[in-house]
Write a protein that holds these residues in place. Structure first.
Motif, PDB file in Angstrom:
ATOM      1  N   TYR A   1      -5.920  -6.905   0.406  1.00  0.00           N
ATOM      2  CA  TYR A   1      -6.995  -6.520   1.326  1.00  0.00           C
ATOM      3  C   TYR A   1      -8.244  -7.368   1.115  1.00  0.00           C
TER       4      TYR A   1
ATOM      5  N   ARG B   1     -13.497  -3.099   4.642  1.00  0.00           N
ATOM      6  CA  ARG B   1     -12.400  -2.736   3.743  1.00  0.00           C
ATOM      7  C   ARG B   1     -11.988  -1.295   3.981  1.00  0.00           C
TER       8      ARG B   1
ATOM      9  N   LEU C   1      -8.246  -0.098   5.323  1.00  0.00           N
ATOM     10  CA  LEU C   1      -7.409   0.843   4.581  1.00  0.00           C
ATOM     11  C   LEU C   1      -7.061   2.055   5.438  1.00  0.00           C
TER      12      LEU C   1
ATOM     13  N   SER D   1     -14.000   1.214  -2.522  1.00  0.00           N
ATOM     14  CA  SER D   1     -13.915   0.316  -1.380  1.00  0.00           C
ATOM     15  C   SER D   1     -15.288   0.021  -0.831  1.00  0.00           C
TER      16      SER D   1
ATOM     17  N   LEU E   1       0.834  -1.204   0.000  1.00  0.00           N
ATOM     18  CA  LEU E   1       0.000   0.000   0.000  1.00  0.00           C
ATOM     19  C   LEU E   1       0.867   1.252   0.000  1.00  0.00           C
TER      20      LEU E   1
ATOM     21  N   ILE F   1     -11.354   7.541  -0.383  1.00  0.00           N
ATOM     22  CA  ILE F   1     -11.884   6.182  -0.262  1.00  0.00           C
ATOM     23  C   ILE F   1     -13.396   6.297  -0.335  1.00  0.00           C
TER      24      ILE F   1
ATOM     25  N   ALA G   1      -8.862  -2.368  -4.737  1.00  0.00           N
ATOM     26  CA  ALA G   1      -8.338  -3.069  -3.560  1.00  0.00           C
ATOM     27  C   ALA G   1      -9.189  -4.269  -3.167  1.00  0.00           C
TER      28      ALA G   1
ATOM     29  N   ILE H   1      -9.661   5.198  -4.173  1.00  0.00           N
ATOM     30  CA  ILE H   1      -9.713   3.794  -3.782  1.00  0.00           C
ATOM     31  C   ILE H   1     -11.174   3.385  -3.657  1.00  0.00           C
TER      32      ILE H   1
END
Length: 510
Positions: A405, A258, A262, A253, A235, A338, A367, A251
C-alpha cells in the motif's frame, strides 16, 4: 541576488521527512514544500527551532501535495510573516483545508498534555508551533493551479504541475528560471507513486531538464509483484491470520489516501466473499473529512466511483468523538481499527496500541513506510517492549507488515521514471530517502546518469545551479543537524532502551 539560482536543502536531505527546498533567484525566493519533520526527537525538534530563513522575505511557496511532511509547517510561515501565495493543485488545496487545521489541533492537544506533565514536574508551559487560527489564516493564501498549465511564480520564474501518482492532487513541479542563454529547467519530483497505485494513475513528467530533484524513499527496494490482485490477496491473508475471538487488528494508517485504499480493498474482499463481514472502524475525524474530499474529486481518481460505493457499506463505521474512540477498547468480537498516524507517532492509534500491544489476541499491521526513530519503526524492528506517553508497554501482539500500500515507487520504478525524463543536461539530486535507499538508487542510476552527476545533499546545504553544472557553496552557517544526526536513533531512544532494560533486570532479580 546571485547570478545563478541557489537551491538550499532545508529538509528531506538524507532523510524522508521535512520536505523543504528554497530556490533563490534574481526575481525572488520560492519554497518548494514546507513540511514537518518526523522521526526521532532530535529531528522533530527542528519543527520548534528557528526557521533557517526569513519567512517574511519569501515571495511564494509551491506545494507538491498535502501530506504533513510536505505541508505541515505552512501555518508557521504565516505566523512568522509570510504573506505570499501558495500554489497547489485544486485537490491539494481542498485536502490542506482538512489536514492543516487537524495538524494544529493535534499540536494543541499534545502540548496541553505535555504542560500538565510539566506542571507536575515544576517545569514551565510550552506553546504549540502554531494553533488553529494560524492554520485557518494560511489557507487564505492558497492559489489553485490545474495540472499542465504554466503559472507565474516571481519575476523570471514560472512553473507547472505534472501528475505524480502518489496522492489525490499530488504533483511534480517543473520550474523554469529565465537566463541569458535560455531558461534553466528544474524538476522537483515530489513523491512519485508506484505503477499499480490504487486510486491513482501512473506518474508523468517533462523531459530535457538541467536538474532533477528526485525522491528516493524506496530506492533500494524491489517489489516483485505489486498488482492489485496480489495486494488484496496479501491483505486478505493478513486479516485471516489476525482473526481471534475478542481480538482486534490495528492498522496504523495515514488518514489521507492510505485509509481510503484500505477501506476500499477490505470492503471489496468482504463483498466478494474472500473475508467474512467484519466491523471496520476508521477512527479518525480527519479521515472522514478527507474521504468527503475524495468523494468530491472522484472524477480525478481511478475507480473513484467504486470507492464512493464502498464507503456506503454498513460494516464500515467512521468514529468521530474521543468518547466513541475510547469505547472501542471494550468492544467484544473480532474487529478492525484503522487509525492515524501511519508511523504511530501521534493521534488515536496510540491509545489503541496501549489497549492491545500487551495482548496476544491483538495484531498490528504496518501498512506503510516507518521512518527511523518512530514508534512504528521500533515495533517493526522487533521491540519486546516500548514506552507510550511515558508508560512501559510489553509487546505481545503480533506485529506484521505489508508494503503493497506504499504511496512510493520502488527502485526500478524510480529508475524508469528518471529514464523518461532524459536527456538530463546536468545533475540529479537524491532527496527524501535514508542513506541506504539513496545509495541503492544511486547504484541503479549509474547506467543511466554518470555517477559524478548523482548528488546526495545534506541538510541546509546550498548549491548554485548554473547551466554548466552545480557548485556546492561554502556554508555561511552551521547546519542545524549533521548527517550523523539525521534518520538515526537518538538520545531519547537510548534513554527509553535503558529504562526498559533496567526494568527487565529488576523483574528478573525479583
Amino acid at each position: 541576488m546571485p547570478d545563478f539560482p541557489h537551491l538550499v536543502f532545508h529538509g528531506a536531505a538524507r532523510a524522508v521527512t521535512g520536505s523543504c527546498f528554497r530556490l533563490v533567484t534574481k526575481g525572488g525566493t520560492v519554497l518548494i514544500d514546507c513540511g514537518m519533520f518526523q522521526g526521532s526527537k532530535t529531528e522533530k525538534a527542528l519543527n520548534w527551532r528557528p526557521l533557517p530563513f526569513d519567512a517574511a522575505g519569501l515571495s511564494a511557496v509551491i506545494l507538491t501535495h498535502a501530506h504533513i511532511d510536505h505541508s505541515g509547517l505552512l501555518p508557521r510561515l504565516g505566523k512568522e510573516g509570510f504573506s505570499g501565495p501558495i500554489h497547489a493543485t485544486p485537490p491539494t488545496v481542498a485536502l490542506c483545508g482538512v489536514m492543516l487545521p487537524d495538524s494544529a489541533h493535534i499540536q494543541e492537544m499534545e502540548v496541553e498534555m505535555l504542560n500538565r506533565r510539566n506542571r507536575g514536574r515544576g517545569r514551565g508551559d510550552v506553546t504549540p508551533i502554531y494553533d488553529g487560527a494560524d492554520a485557518e489564516r494560511i489557507l487564505k493564501q492558497f492559489r489553485d493551479q490545474p495540472l499542465g498549465a504554466w503559472f507565474a511564480v516571481v519575476e523570471g520564474v514560472r512553473a507547472r504541475f505534472w501528475n505524480a501518482g502518489h496522492l489525490l492532487g499530488s504533483a511534480s513541479v517543473e520550474v523554469e528560471v529565465a537566463g541569458e542563454g535560455g531558461p534553466l529547467r528544474l524538476l522537483f519530483s515530489g513523491d512519485i507513486g508506484p505503477d499499480a497505485k490504487l486510486l491513482q494513475s501512473d506518474p508523468e513528467g517533462p523531459s530535457d531538464l538541467h536538474y532533477i530533484i528526485c525522491e528516493s524513499t524506496y530506492g533500494d527496494t524491489d517489489r516483485d509483484d505489486a498488482s492489485a490482485d496480489r495486494r488484496r490477496a496479501t491483505l486478505r491473508d493478513e486479516v485471516r491470520s489476525a482473526m481471534r475471538d475478542d481480538g482486534a487488528l490495528l492498522i496504523p494508517s495515514f488518514a489521507v489516501e492510505r485509509a481510503q485504499e484500505l477501506v476500499s480493498d477490505l470492503m471489496q474482499l468482504m463483498m466478494e466473499g474472500e473475508l467474512p463481514f467484519t466491523p471496520v472502524f476508521v477512527d479518525s475525524p480527519m479521515a472522514l473529512k478527507a474521504t468527503r474530499v475524495f468523494a468530491d474529486h472522484r472524477t480525478a481518481l481511478e475507480d473513484g466511483a467504486r470507492l464512493v460505493d464502498h464507503l456506503g457499506n454498513h460494516h464500515l463505521h467512521f468514529v468521530e468523538t474521543v468518547e466513541q474512540s475510547r469505547a472501542l477498547g471494550s468492544r467484544r468480537g473480532f474487529h478492525i481499527i484503522i487509525a492515524a498516524s501511519g508511523m504511530c507517532e501521534a493521534g488515536r492509534i496510540r491509545h489503541h496500541l496501549k489497549n492491545w500491544l500487551w495482548r496476544e489476541e491483538g495484531t498490528v499491521l504496518l501498512a506503510g513506510y516507518q521512518a527511523e526513530g518512530t514508534l512504528g519503526r521500533i515495533l517493526q524492528d522487533g521491540a519486546r517492549a516500548v514506552r507510550i506517553q511515558g508508560e512501559e508497554m510489553p509487546v505481545r501482539a503480533r506485529i506484521r507488515q505489508i508494503d503493497l500500500y506504499s504511496g512510493h515507487a520502488d527502485g526500478p520504478e524510480l529508475v524508469q521514471w528518471v529514464k523518461e525524463r532524459l536527456p538530463l543536461r546536468q545533475s540529479i539530486f537524491l532527496v527524501h530517502g535514508e542513506e541506504e535507499a539513496m545509495a541503492g538508487l544511486a547504484t541503479r542510476l549509474e547506467g543511466v546518469i554518470a555517477a559524478d552527476r548523482i548528488l546526495t545533499p545534506a541538510l541546509d546545504e546550498v548549491w548554485e545551479l548554473s547551466p554548466d553544472g552545480p557548485t556546492r557553496m561554502a556554508a555561511t552557517e552551521a547546519p542545524r543537524l549533521g548527517p550523523e544526526q539525521v534518520a538515526r536513533l537518538d538520545w531519547h531512544n537510548d534513554v527509553t532502551r535503558l529504562i526498559l532494560d533496567i526494568n527487565d533486570a529488576l523483574r528478573a532479580e525479583a
